[in-house]
Each structure stands twice: as structure tokens, then as C-alpha cells.
Design an enzyme around this catalytic site. Structure first.
Site, mmCIF file in Angstrom:
data_model
loop_
_atom_site.group_PDB
_atom_site.id
_atom_site.type_symbol
_atom_site.label_atom_id
_atom_site.label_comp_id
_atom_site.label_asym_id
_atom_site.label_seq_id
_atom_site.Cartn_x
_atom_site.Cartn_y
_atom_site.Cartn_z
ATOM 1 N N ARG A 78 49.496 33.097 39.133
ATOM 2 C CA ARG A 78 49.623 33.793 37.850
ATOM 3 C C ARG A 78 51.112 34.073 37.641
ATOM 4 N NH1 ARG A 78 49.021 39.620 36.291
ATOM 5 N NH2 ARG A 78 48.262 39.736 34.140
ATOM 6 N N ASN A 155 49.433 41.213 29.516
ATOM 7 C CA ASN A 155 49.232 42.021 30.719
ATOM 8 C C ASN A 155 48.928 43.464 30.359
ATOM 9 O OD1 ASN A 155 49.541 42.229 33.763
ATOM 10 N ND2 ASN A 155 50.983 43.812 33.088
ATOM 11 N N GLU A 156 47.855 44.001 30.923
ATOM 12 C CA GLU A 156 47.511 45.428 30.810
ATOM 13 C C GLU A 156 47.836 45.969 29.417
ATOM 14 O OE1 GLU A 156 49.457 47.334 34.093
ATOM 15 O OE2 GLU A 156 48.490 46.035 35.565
ATOM 16 N N HIS A 222 42.448 44.891 37.023
ATOM 17 C CA HIS A 222 43.476 45.088 38.041
ATOM 18 C C HIS A 222 43.044 46.250 38.925
ATOM 19 C CE1 HIS A 222 46.737 43.042 35.328
ATOM 20 N NE2 HIS A 222 45.711 42.259 35.615
ATOM 21 N N TRP A 280 48.865 40.861 43.808
ATOM 22 C CA TRP A 280 50.218 41.242 43.374
ATOM 23 C C TRP A 280 51.029 41.612 44.602
ATOM 24 C CZ3 TRP A 280 52.288 41.091 38.475
ATOM 25 C CH2 TRP A 280 53.611 41.555 38.385
#
Length: 538
Positions: A78, A155-156, A222, A280
């Protein structure tokens, strides 16, 4: 990955839509697509992501990371990109180069725009609408790459403020991208800094999936401090897989400033459920979370404890990753494994059951097994395993389920389906069962035993023409029975009353006994049901 808060949601737990949303995908002939809640390659082979995040936009010179990540066994990376709203924009040429690096190193590319992180709470964060503008601006670098690239829209995209807008904003983003000509599999991140403690994504995922005209959207959670217990990990992922909706863990770590995520549970449950994960992150973390680096200073020869864990530990990338067949992984072998043995049920609880089965054989090696739940002619995968036993969680108390097993070889070929087994979960602790069963082995000898049962009616009305069922975990056989009548199919036993035991009075009980045979073990059954309703066991 940025700052997150370990806020515990107070939203009521709501089930996702019970039906599997499986319209024929428009991109099926050219790229990744969703079938029955699972990600598949263009050729129909199921693909499970096993990889890590790489912060390309902040370290554009670290292009050797792609080869290093691949060499450690990953099948996916990613890649962090920027739309230019907060960091230096990755232009079409740079995006094309990233895709080329992924393909050169036989990795599937998940491309994400990071500028949306924490919108509504993080100063300067971009909207999902701005992220869509970016993707359309680099469209030429993406077209034709549908077999290699998944587009992670933003993202988020919300922090802990204003996240109620996640559903309509996400639907709008998906539909704009489709109208703009992107037929790729799309990935959407959860709000609440990706952790969805409010269950906004979980409870609206079916609506979002249905709003995609291609039915080709994957959901990404996440997992950091909010997911600090195995129960939370299992429940969240199980809600998606149980509803036939595609889910991946798009980020997670072994520690975080907002709490201590249970990385062992994340790895174990993604493996058992066949869910993808992307840890991550490769290297370059700062701001107090340097401990999330997997490789010190981008050096693959200097893995940190977190790097060792995710690449080489149990259920990690080294054990579970399979290269995408678009790169030639597994091609040439078209012979499926033999059919697994009929599963048997043990350790039946209110919300889980452990299933075991005889192994399959295959010329090139059995890679694993998929457990499916049967509902009439339909089936849904609920767990995966590399051994011949797995615990299926996320079940409902006092409910009957039917399971079967498939085997997979290293080339992705799937065996025939095993004979099914039907199991009824135990009553939950929050309520009382309408019946109680007492089971006792009075005498046992090599190869044989005698058992006695009592069935008590704990209700306020008589039970007439009853049927008691249970499953023998060790395949025992009933050879003769008194005070009742018996039929047995495989390990599944059904008992009905004789005329003098056909009625169990309210508050009363009946009793019967039997002779049986056993080999290898004689475990007491625990999954008794009376007329389809689970009984307590004493």
C-alpha cells in the site's frame, strides 16, 4: 498513519445486511473484482492481501523498498501518495513509476491519497471530493492497470468530528470515480481515524457497496488502540465476512500511542477468516511512533522486532502470502486436492464452535482449507485454516448452523465440498434455556460404553412428540437404546420418544439410556437441542 484516539464507541451493535451483494462486476474481464464478498483476480482466482504500507510520498527516493518488501514475501504494498493538498503532489508520471515498480517486483499496488487523513479534525486535511479530483487528474496512469492496481480513495477520511457524513461522501466519491471511467477495485477507509469506533462504516457498508454500480468496493479498517482485545478484532471482522462484505485491515501495528493493539489476534483472525492485511509501515515513521518501523532506516537487513513479527512470525506474511497469479504464481497446476473429510464439532460454545476434519491430499501440496456455512443452496466462507481444525466465531447463541470444508492447493485449485455437519450453539449467558440435558457415561470398556440421559422441561408447558439431537465429537455410534428411538447419520444423533416418553411435562423430565461404540476418544457431547432449541447441559 497519523494521530489516533482510543475512544470507545457507545453505539449499539447492529448487524450488517444479511444478504450477500453479488451483482456481476463490470470489471471482471479486465481486473480485480468482488465475488461473494471476496477479492478475485481477473482470472477468477481469489486473492488475499498480505503486505505492508510504504510512505512513498515522503521518501520518494526510497524506491528500493519495493524489491525489499517483495523479497521478504509480501504480495501487496500500500503506497502513500499525496494529492498536493498537504504534501508535494505525486503527478501522473510519478504514479506511473510507482505502478511500474510494483509490477517489476510482482506486487499488487494499493494506491492511497493520504491528504484526507482526519478531515474535520485535522487542520488542512482534504475532503474525499478533493481526493476524487486527484484520482481523475492521474487517470491516464491508472487506465489499463486494473489487474495490478487497487485505488484506495482516501486515507482515514474523517477524524472523530463530523464522521456522520462518511456514508454519503463515500458513496458520492465512488460514483464520481465510476462516472470518470475508473473500473478498478476501490478501497474505502473507515472514519474515526480509520478505526470506526462509532461503527459508521460497519453499519453502512452494505448501503455503500450497493451504491457502487460495479459492486467492486473493498472496506478497510485500521486497527490500533481501539482493537486491543481478540474479541474486538474477531467481532468486527466477523460482522463483515458473515454478511458477505469484503473487508481488509488496511493498517495495524504492534503498539500505538492510543493503546496496545492485539497484533497476534489481528494476524490470527485475518488468517482464519481469509481477510487481507497491510501492516504499518515499512520505515520512516516519526513524531513519536518510530517504533512502528519494520526496517530501520529502510534497511531490509536490519528488521526491527515489529518487522520480524509481521514478516517471520506466526500467521505473518512469510507463512501466509501467495503471489498474485497475474504474475504467474501458481499457474500450470489445474488438479484440485482431494475432498476433505466430514467435519466434526467440538468445543461448542454460545458464539463459537471448533471444527476438525480429515486432511486432503494434493500432488503439489495443500495450502489450506476454507470453512463455509450453508444456508440452503447458498454458502458463505466463514473461516480459513492451514491445519485441519479451526474455531468459527461470531455465531449466535442457541442457533443451528451447517458447515462444510473445501481444500485449496498452492496453485489456488479448490477441492470438492466435504459432507456437511450441523451444529447448534449453546444458549447464551444472558438467557435461560427451555431445557436441560444430563449426560453421563455409566460404564466404559475398550471399544464400548453405556450412557444415560435425562431431559428436563424447564418451560411452563408440556413438550410433546419431542426430538433431541446432538453430535458426537469423536464419531461414536449408538448401537442400542431403551425408552426412546434413535436414528444416526454420521456423527449426528436424533432421538424421539416412545409412547410412554413422548411427553415431557412442564417442570418434569424423562430419561433413557443406550449402548455405544467408540474408537480413539469418547468425549461427552455438549450441543444438545430439543426441537431445534439448544439445551443447557449439566
Amino acid at each position: 498513519m497519523t494521530r489516533r484516539r482510543s475512544l470507545v464507541g457507545t453505539a449499539l451493535v447492529a448487524l450488517l445486511a444479511g444478504s450477500v451483494l453479488t451483482a456481476p462486476p463490470a470489471a471482471a474481464a479486465t481486473g480485480f473484482h468482488i465475488e461473494n464478498g471476496r477479492l478475485h483476480e481477473a482470472n477468477g482466482n481469489e486473492f488475499v492481501m498480505r503486505g505492508v504500507n510504504h510512505p512513498h510520498t515522503w521518501f520518494p527516493g526510497e524506491t528500493g523498498a519495493f524489491a525489499d518488501i517483495k523479497a521478504l514475501g509480501a504480495n501487496t504494498v500500500r503506497v502513500v501518495l499525496s494529492s498536493g493538498d498537504r504534501w508535494t503532489r505525486d503527478d501522473p508520471a510519478d504514479v506511473a513509476n510507482v505502478v511500474s515498480l510494483c509490477k517489476e517486483n510482482r506486487l499488487i499496488c494499493v494506491l492511497e491519497v493520504h491528504d484526507t487523513t482526519g478531515y474535520g479534525e485535522q487542520s488542512g486535511a482534504a475532503t474525499l471530493d478533493a481526493a476524487v479530483d486527484y484520482w481523475l487528474s492521474v487517470r491516464d496512469a491508472l487506465l489499463g492497470q486494473e489487474r495490478y492496481v487497487i485505488v484506495n480513495i482516501g486515507n482515514e477520511p474523517y477524524g472523530n468530528t463530523g464522521y456522520a457524513a462518511w456514508t454519503p461522501d463515500t458513496i458520492d466519491a465512488i460514483q464520481r470515480l465510476r462516472s470518470g471511467g475508473l473500473a478498478h477495485t476501490l478501497m474505502v477507509d473507515a472514519p474515526n481515524w480509520g478505526q470506526d469506533w462509532s461503527f459508521t462504516m460497519r453499519d453502512n457498508a452494505a448501503e455503500v457497496f450497493a451504491a457502487d454500480p460495479d459492486r467492486n468496493t473493498v472496506f478497510s479498517v485500521h486497527m490500533y488502540g481501539v482493537f486491543d482485545t481478540a474479541a474486538e478484532v474477531r467481532d468486527y471482522l466477523g460482522r463483515f465476512t458473515g454478511a458477505g462484505l469484503p473487508i481488509v485491515v488496511g493498517e495495524f501495528g504492534h503498539d500505538h500511542s492510543d493503546g496496545d493493539p492485539d497484533e497476534d489476534a489481528i494476524l490470527a483472525h485475518t488468517r482464519s477468516l481469509g481477510v487481507g492485511f497491510l501492516g504499518w509501515s515499512w520505515s520512516g515513521n516519526s513524531g513519536g511512533v518510530e517504533y512502528l518501523d519494520m526496517a530501520a532506516n529502510f534497511d531490509a537487513a536490519d528488521l526491527t522486532p515489529w518487522g520480524e513479527r509481521i514478516f517471520h512470525g506466526p500467521d505473518g506474511i512469510g507463512e501466509t502470502a501467495r503471489e498474485a497469479t497475474v504474475y504467474g504464481g501458481g499457474q500450470g497446476d489445474t488438479t484440485p486436492p482431494s475432498t476433505p473429510g466430514t467435519p466434526t464439532a467440538g468445543a461448542v460454545a454460545a458464539e463459537s464452535v471448533t471444527l476438525s476434519w480429515a486432511p486432503s491430499t494434493d500432488d503439489t501440496g495443500v495450502a489450506g482449507y476454507d470453512v463455509v456455512r450453508l444456508d440452503g443452496p447458498a454458502e458463505r466462507r466463514v473461516a480459513s485454516a492451514t491445519t485441519t481444525s479451526v474455531t468459527v466465531g461470531g455465531l449466535t447463541a442457541a442457533t443451528e448452523y451447517t458447515f462444510a470444508v473445501y481444500a485449496r492447493d498452492v496453485a489456488g485449485n479448490r477441492s470438492g465440498r466435504s459432507e456437511p455437519v450441523t451444529v447448534t450453539t449453546r444458549p447464551g449467558s444472558g438467557g435461560s434455556a427451555p431445557c436441560t440435558v444430563g449426560y453421563r457415561v455409566g460404564n466404559q470398556w475398550p471399544g464400548g460404553f453405556q450412557a444415560e440421559l435425562t431431559v428436563r422441561n424447564d418451560g411452563s408447558d408440556p413438550i410433546e412428540d419431542w426430538t433431541l439431537r446432538w453430535t458426537f465429537a469423536d464419531g461414536q455410534r449408538v448401537t442400542s437404546l431403551w425408552n426412546a428411538r434413535v436414528t444416526q447419520t454420521g456423527a449426528r444423533v436424533s432421538v424421539t420418544g416412545e409412547p410412554h416418553t413422548a411427553v415431557i411435562p412442564a417442570g418434569g423430565s424423562i430419561g433413557f439410556g443406550f449402548l455405544g461404540t467408540w474408537t480413539g476418544g469418547n468425549t461427552d457431547p455438549e450441543d444438545f437441542t430439543l426441537d431445534g432449541t439448544a439445551c443447557a447441559v449439566r
